[in-house]
Design an enzyme around this catalytic site. Structure first.
Site, PDB file in Angstrom:
ATOM      1  N   LYS A  72      -8.427   2.163 -15.097  1.00 56.11           N
ATOM      2  CA  LYS A  72      -6.882   3.054 -14.713  1.00 56.11           C
ATOM      3  C   LYS A  72      -6.719   3.102 -13.158  1.00 56.11           C
ATOM      4  O   LYS A  72      -7.561   2.441 -12.564  1.00 56.11           O
ATOM      5  CB  LYS A  72      -7.992   4.461 -14.473  1.00 56.11           C
ATOM      6  CG  LYS A  72      -7.067   5.482 -14.554  1.00 56.11           C
ATOM      7  CD  LYS A  72      -6.125   6.507 -15.878  1.00 56.11           C
ATOM      8  CE  LYS A  72      -5.584   7.388 -15.629  1.00 56.11           C
ATOM      9  NZ  LYS A  72      -3.620   7.245 -15.564  1.00 56.11           N
ATOM     10  N   LYS A  96     -12.141   5.721  -6.463  1.00 54.87           N
ATOM     11  CA  LYS A  96     -12.217   6.915  -6.724  1.00 54.87           C
ATOM     12  C   LYS A  96     -12.600   7.398  -8.143  1.00 54.87           C
ATOM     13  O   LYS A  96     -13.378   8.447  -8.016  1.00 54.87           O
ATOM     14  CB  LYS A  96     -11.300   7.177  -6.994  1.00 54.87           C
ATOM     15  CG  LYS A  96      -9.530   6.643  -5.638  1.00 54.87           C
ATOM     16  CD  LYS A  96      -8.553   7.329  -6.286  1.00 54.87           C
ATOM     17  CE  LYS A  96      -7.631   5.921  -4.364  1.00 54.87           C
ATOM     18  NZ  LYS A  96      -5.683   6.287  -4.540  1.00 54.87           N
ATOM     19  N   LYS A 108      -5.059  -1.319 -10.856  1.00 56.48           N
ATOM     20  CA  LYS A 108      -3.644  -1.483 -10.055  1.00 56.48           C
ATOM     21  C   LYS A 108      -2.280  -2.482 -10.691  1.00 56.48           C
ATOM     22  O   LYS A 108      -2.835  -3.332 -10.940  1.00 56.48           O
ATOM     23  CB  LYS A 108      -3.870  -1.971  -8.522  1.00 56.48           C
ATOM     24  CG  LYS A 108      -2.729  -1.136  -7.939  1.00 56.48           C
ATOM     25  CD  LYS A 108      -2.964   1.038  -8.359  1.00 56.48           C
ATOM     26  CE  LYS A 108      -2.106   1.839  -7.024  1.00 56.48           C
ATOM     27  NZ  LYS A 108      -2.318   3.179  -6.676  1.00 56.48           N
TER      28      LYS A 108
HETATM   29  N1  GLU Z   1      -1.728   5.843  -8.375  1.00 57.96           N
HETATM   30  C1  GLU Z   1      -3.060   7.185  -8.120  1.00 57.96           C
HETATM   31  C2  GLU Z   1      -3.679   6.743  -7.361  1.00 57.96           C
HETATM   32  O1  GLU Z   1      -3.204   5.616  -6.462  1.00 57.96           O
HETATM   33  C3  GLU Z   1      -3.065   7.829  -9.320  1.00 57.96           C
HETATM   34  C4  GLU Z   1      -3.250   7.042 -10.682  1.00 57.96           C
HETATM   35  C5  GLU Z   1      -3.299   7.125 -11.622  1.00 57.96           C
HETATM   36  O2  GLU Z   1      -2.958   8.641 -11.984  1.00 57.96           O
HETATM   37  O3  GLU Z   1      -3.534   6.933 -12.614  1.00 57.96           O
HETATM   38  O4  GLU Z   1      -4.271   6.636  -7.254  1.00 57.96           O
END
Ligand code: GLU
Length: 416
Positions: A72, A96, A108
């Site tokens: 994700k 995260k 990513k």
């Molecule tokens: N781009 C955001 C991040 O770096 C959100 C990623 C997401 O919602 O999957 O956390």
């Protein structure tokens, strides 16, 4: 980011992952598994430009680790995207997801382009082209993209539509950060800033500083920085400086945030409307209670870490502080809430969006906020506790919390 900077960011991320694994009692084999993404796809995307000519764009999608579940993470559109940067960002996404205890690993994506110089039509064709190029690798149970730097809900809508056409069924759970009418979640657009606000609260409490009248400096006025300025103002704090890619605006007595929000363009550009601006670097060194880097990587470095006058730093951006600077700030007693915790509100509400898409049942904004607060406050407490009990800085404490589930999942699956 330059190629060298990106390499540095990846190296320092790997270094901290290694430190965290050692502290958690995992060995070298686990480090070898987690130091790089399992998969990185490079694609070249032909896009018909408005002048009739075809231009080639280069894009990436990195999947760090899927031991816990599908990967994700967002897709950024930026001229300085590099492969190493995308790799590092995918590792941060794993952390995260681990910190927030989501059933995902990190992924990513990025495309080298400058959306500020592209028309609406060109952006749509690029977004669709990117999805076609990576479609084999992604999907609701494989890898779920989302917005990131200079991508937004409109771009998510095009990507969702393109993916659904390829698969020949409606597939909202393929991507998050969609507009509400296409299955987006209440609260997703403001989620990163809302989460940062919660983290600021927790940090202020630990430092015994009241939010009322607290002086806030925000670097970056895009999605995260813009909404954050509004939320902090609503809480009674004083937003004294804000910047964009070209400079900063400062008013010791507090800025008129709503006026600035009205005037900024869709990329957060604001300083061009104000002749009297200070530089971005000067802004970072202003005396304040809370400094929020909400722009890009490598902003607080060896060069300015000992001049920072904030009491608390909350990293809304990914990777704004280098490891050397983290060390200096920690020694100086500045409380730093690291990116992988501070800005995880975005991916947490993305997870809620995916859950809602999968079950076809949608929640209210209040429900989203309540669930988000519970996860974030719990994560802050866990990491702050580890920081105190294990005598490690907040970043290392966050990495230790973030790698645990992934490492255990990999071990239980028999990968190690
Ligand atoms: N781009 C955001 C991040 O770096 C959100 C990623 C997401 O919602 O999957 O956390």
């Amino acid at each position: 980011m330059s190629t060298n900077d990106a390499m540095d960011v990846l190296n320092s991320t790997q270094h901290t992952i290694r430190e965290a694994l050692i502290k958690m009692g995992f060995g070298e084999e686990m480090y070898e598994l987690l130091k790089e993404p399992l998969r990185v796809l490079t694609v070249r995307i032909p896009v018909r430009m408005d002048n009739g000519k075809t231009q080639m764009f280069t894009g990436y999608r990195a999947q760090h680790n899927d031991a816990v579940g599908p990967t994700k993470g967002g897709v950024r559109f930026h001229p300085d995207v590099t492969e190493d940067e995308v790799k590092a960002l995918s590792i941060w996404m794993s952390l995260k997801c681990g910190i927030a205890d989501l059933p995902y690993g990190g992924g990513k994506g990025g495309v080298i382009c400058d959306p500020r110089k592209m028309s609406f039509g060109e952006l749509e064709r690029l977004s669709r082209g990117y999805v076609r190029a990576i479609s084999q690798l992604v999907g609701p149970t494989k890898d779920i993209p989302a917005p990131d730097v200079m991508t937004n809900s409109q771009i998510m809508a095009w990507m969702f539509d393109e993916y659904s056409r390829i698969r020949e069924f409606d597939s909202p759970a393929f991507i998050t950060g969609k507009p509400i009418v296409l299955g987006g979640s209440q609260g997703r657009e403001t989620a990163t800033a809302y989460g940062v606000t919660i983290m600021i609260h927790e940090a202020l409490r630990r430092k015994n500083i009241p939010v009322e009248g607290a002086r806030v400096v925000i670097q970056g006025f895009g999605n995260a920085g813009g909404y954050l300025a509004r939320f902090m103002k609503e809480k009674g704090a004083k937003v004294i400086a804000i910047s964009d890619a070209y400079g900063a605006i400062y008013n010791e007595n507090g800025l008129d945030v709503e006026d600035l929000l009205d005037r900024r363009d869709s990329f957060g550009t604001i300083t061009k409307y104000f002749p009297q601006t200070i530089s971005n670097n000067e802004m970072l060194e202003l005396p304040c209670d809370i400094l929020v880097p909400a722009a890009i990587e490598n902003q607080i470095t060896m060069a300015n870490a000992d001049k920072i006058q904030a009491k608390i730093i909350v990293e809304a951006a990914n990777g704004p502080t280098t490891p050397e600077a983290t060390k200096i700030l920690t020694e100086r007693g500045i409380l730093l809430v690291p990116d992988v915790l501070a800005n995880s509100g975005g991916v947490i509400v993305s997870y809620f969006e995916w859950v809602q898409n999968n079950q076809g049942y949608y929640w209210s904004e209040a429900e989203v906020h309540q669930k988000l607060e519970a996860i974030l406050i719990g994560a802050f407490e866990k990491i702050y506790d580890t920081h105190l009990k294990r005598d490690v800085n907040m970043r290392l404490a966050a990495y230790m919390t973030g790698v645990r589930k992934m490492a255990e999942a990999a071990r239980l699956r028999g990968w190690i």
